[in-house]
Design a protein around this motif. Structure first.
Motif: not given
Length: 732
Positions: A247, A250, A355, A240, A352, A244, A383
């Protein structure tokens, strides 16, 4: 159909006040994410507090119906219960003690009583929804009593418990006035999970020192049940966080942050406001770094996010004030018109935004004073899709046991943190990539789904083991089978160990003499002409002679060195030598001299180092050290080492209870054999006997014996029933 019932203080969905009413909002916590896959299966249910006090009965019914559709069961608590249970006992006693800050603990009796009452409310609600085949998984320090309460109500239930914060050393845990009740509650589980092996060791130490619990490594014997305590490092939903980062929203925020902090290195810290997080020490270390490294002025920013938490509590409010003052001091001391060294934000952020921060941070600084796991460190790693970035991690966080390529620091040593910051900011890209790639492999492999599945699979394995074990317990059906075989036999051999089998252990070994009840029982059994009764013991032959002089049963002493038949003299096994005893005895005496309570017992062809009176953990520690020291003598002189019940014995290798048993079997034939013993020396007897013999281990199911009894007193009960079958007058 069986299901899993997850139980935690909070549900994965919380009720929040919205205008004049309420609304449902998903929780973002790691526990909610971690257990989502388990909760989604079949008819699995989650029980917990919905996050707000709802007093109106109609509203309670409304929310119960709404949550039922999601297989969530709310436990509603009053404001008073929340204050005493959660804010009071959980966070004013358990939290500070478990995080090694006992000076913050408030031992309020009313809060303890509320904690008990709320745990009982959880039990009652679970019972309403549980069936006998269900698995119940209880979570965290707010519900330490619950496994024990459930065990009393549902004796055969499959119960797991996971501790999400550290477990303290027993020296700290014992400060809690209600420590035994808490331990007994936890020991109601079949499997106790912790983040680290250190936490397991601390728990086992507390359980064995503060309750009448025996342990074998991580296996605890509790009221005839085997409870396992094991480490299960919790992971995150790594996929996840990796997704993220890619995205669009982000990525846009990442661009904004990089534009704002152009030409600067970002050091990121994210914490909930708490005295266990090491925030002040971290700021002091950063100030020291700025003081000693002026070249980094205007080149680096500490981006510090502190999420509000309990700032109405005096200790937390004071911590908040200290942070504010220290940040202000650093910015005033080192800041200039176009640069402030600390960017400080006191509020929470959506995932978000977090992230985006993970992606722009060149360094993530995670330095709690004590932490169960710390998932921020793992979220940062997950991340970093380009394998860049450096993690500085406190050695006091559970994650430090896994993330070995982080720069691990002592959170109390600001010079150590200062040095790690300098190393991180100057780290070559190749080394940075190597470290991050290695840590990402770990984080993605040992993710939160892996953690949940591993725990549940292990719990099922343990229940299967317990089921098999229960089948070997000498209960009513097995006992009846033994009695029937005994009744139908015409030639019987009864091989009975002495200490721990016929009598209980005594701190003073000379005080474990037979009582009148035992004499009567043994005489009854021997009076049956079909019985050959043998007491086979490690005791000195002179001791057995004193206790059983004139009795009509056979005696085997010192594990087979001496034997005596009724009406005859003692017979010594031939070919034995004790030339080794002087040298080995001096070594064993030296260990006794340095171990208060230990002593050496000399037998004809063996030496025994007893430590039953020694401090509980010190005795086994020095016993293992002694065994290591004796191994060379064992090889040189052809001796055998025995690690028994609170005794280390060394003897001639030609002698053991198994060989003595074979001598007895060689001379006679029997159609019923019963052997009962309690320690490792009796394993030789069990192994020497034919497969159809009734071999019984006392006190533990871990044995080559076919069956086991829970305690020494059960031996007399069984023998009394056999004596009754023999028709002895007045049999027990």
């Amino acid at each position: 159909m069986s299901k899993t019932i997850i139980v935690s203080n909070r549900l994965p969905i919380k009720i929040i006040e919205e205008g004049d009413g309420y609304a449902l909002q998903p929780s973002e916590g790691g526990l909610a994410t971690g257990l989502a896959s388990i909760h989604a299966q079949g008819e699995n249910t989650w029980i917990g507090w919905p996050g707000v006090a709802v007093d109106d009965q109609a509203q309670r019914s409304h929310f119960t119906s709404l949550l039922k559709e999601r297989r969530l069961v709310p436990l509603f608590l009053s404001e008073e219960e929340i204050k005493g249970f959660y804010e009071g006992f959980s966070n004013e006693v358990l939290w500070p003690i478990f995080h090694y800050l006992p000076s913050y603990a408030n031992y309020d009796l009313a809060n303890w009583e509320t904690y008990v009452r709320v745990n009982e409310k959880f039990r009652d609600l679970i019972i309403e929804h549980a069936t006998p085949d269900d698995t119940i998984w209880v979570h965290d320090y707010q519900l330490l009593l619950l496994p024990g309460l459930l065990r009393d109500a549902l004796p055969d239930a499959s119960i797991g418990f996971f501790q999400h914060i550290p477990f303290p050393s027993q020296e700290l845990f014992r400060l809690i006035p209600w420590r035994k009740e808490l331990l007994q509650g936890m020991l109601g589980a079949d499997l106790l999970g912790f983040h680290t092996f250190d936490d397991v060791c601390h728990f086992v130490s507390s359980a064995t020192r503060l309750t009448p619990t025996n342990n074998n490594s991580n296996r605890l014997e509790v009221d005839g049940r085997t409870v396992f305590a094991e480490p299960f490092p919790m992971g995150i939903d790594a996929k996840r966080f990796a997704e993220l980062s890619a995205e669009e929203a982000v990525q846009n925020r990442i661009a904004e942050l990089r534009a704002t902090f152009a030409e600067q290195k970002i050091i990121l810290t994210i914490d909930r406001l708490d005295y266990s997080k090491g925030i002040l020490q971290r700021l002091e270390a950063f100030e020291l770094f700025l003081q000693e490294n002026p070249a980094f002025h205007k080149q680096v920013t500490l981006y510090m996010v502190v999420v509000p938490s309990r700032d109405t509590v005096p200790q937390y409010r004071e911590l908040k004030d200290q942070i504010d003052r220290l940040v202000g001091h650093i910015n005033a001391q080192y800041g200039v018109y176009d640069w402030y060294p600390v960017a400080y934000f006191y509020h929470g952020y959506p995932v978000e935004e977090i992230s985006a921060l993970y992606n722009v941070a060149d360094v993530c600084l995670v330095t709690p004073m004590r932490d169960g796991m710390n998932l921020v460190s793992k979220e940062y790693i997950a991340s970093r899709n380009d394998n860049s970035g450096v993690l500085i991690l406190s050695e006091m966080a559970g994650a430090a046991k896994e993330l070995l390529d982080a720069l691990v620091v002592n959170p109390n040593d600001i010079h150590d943190i200062r040095s790690a910051l300098l190393q991180a900011l100057n780290m070559p890209m190749a080394e940075m990539n190597r470290r991050m790639k290695s840590m990402r492999t770990i984080v993605f492999k040992f993710n939160v789904q892996h953690w949940a599945n591993l725990f549940m699979n292990r719990l099922q394995e343990i229940k299967n083991v317990q089921s098999t074990t229960k089948a070997r317990l000498v209960g009513a059906s097995i006992e009846e089978h033994i009695i029937t075989s005994y009744r139908n036999a015409s030639s019987r051999l009864l091989l009975l160990d002495y200490d721990g089998t016929l009598v209980g252990f005594q701190d003073d070994i000379d005080k474990a003499s037979p009582d009148e009840e035992l004499y009567q029982l043994l005489d009854m059994l021997e009076a049956d002409v079909h019985n050959h009764l043998v007491i086979i013991s490690g005791r000195k032959h002179s001791t057995l002679e004193k206790w059983f002089c004139g009795k009509a049963y056979s005696l085997v002493a010192e594990h087979g060195v001496w034997t005596k038949e009724p009406g005859m003299e003692w017979r010594l096994k031939s070919g034995l030598s004790n030339t080794w005893k002087e040298e080995v005895g001096a070594l064993m005496e030296s260990y006794a001299d340095r171990t208060p309570g230990a002593f050496v017992e000399e037998k004809s062809f063996s030496l025994a180092w007893h430590y039953r009176k020694v401090q509980r953990d010190l005795g086994p520690l020095l016993a293992h050290e002694l065994i290591d020291s004796l191994r060379d003598y064992s090889a040189a002189y052809g001796l055998q080492l025995l690690d028994g019940d609170k005794v280390v014995e060394i003897r001639s290798a030609e002698v053991n209870k198994g060989r003595a048993t074979l001598d007895i079997l060689h001379e006679n034939r029997y159609d019923f054999i019963l052997s009962i013993g309690d320690d490792r020396t009796d394993e030789d007897t069990f192994q020497a006997l034919p497969p159809d013999a009734y071999t019984i281990k006392v006190g533990t199911e871990v044995s080559t014996a076919r069956f086991y009894l829970k305690k020494q007193q059960d031996v007399r009960v069984l023998l009394g029933k056999l004596a009754r079958v023999s028709g002895a007058p007045g049999a027990l």
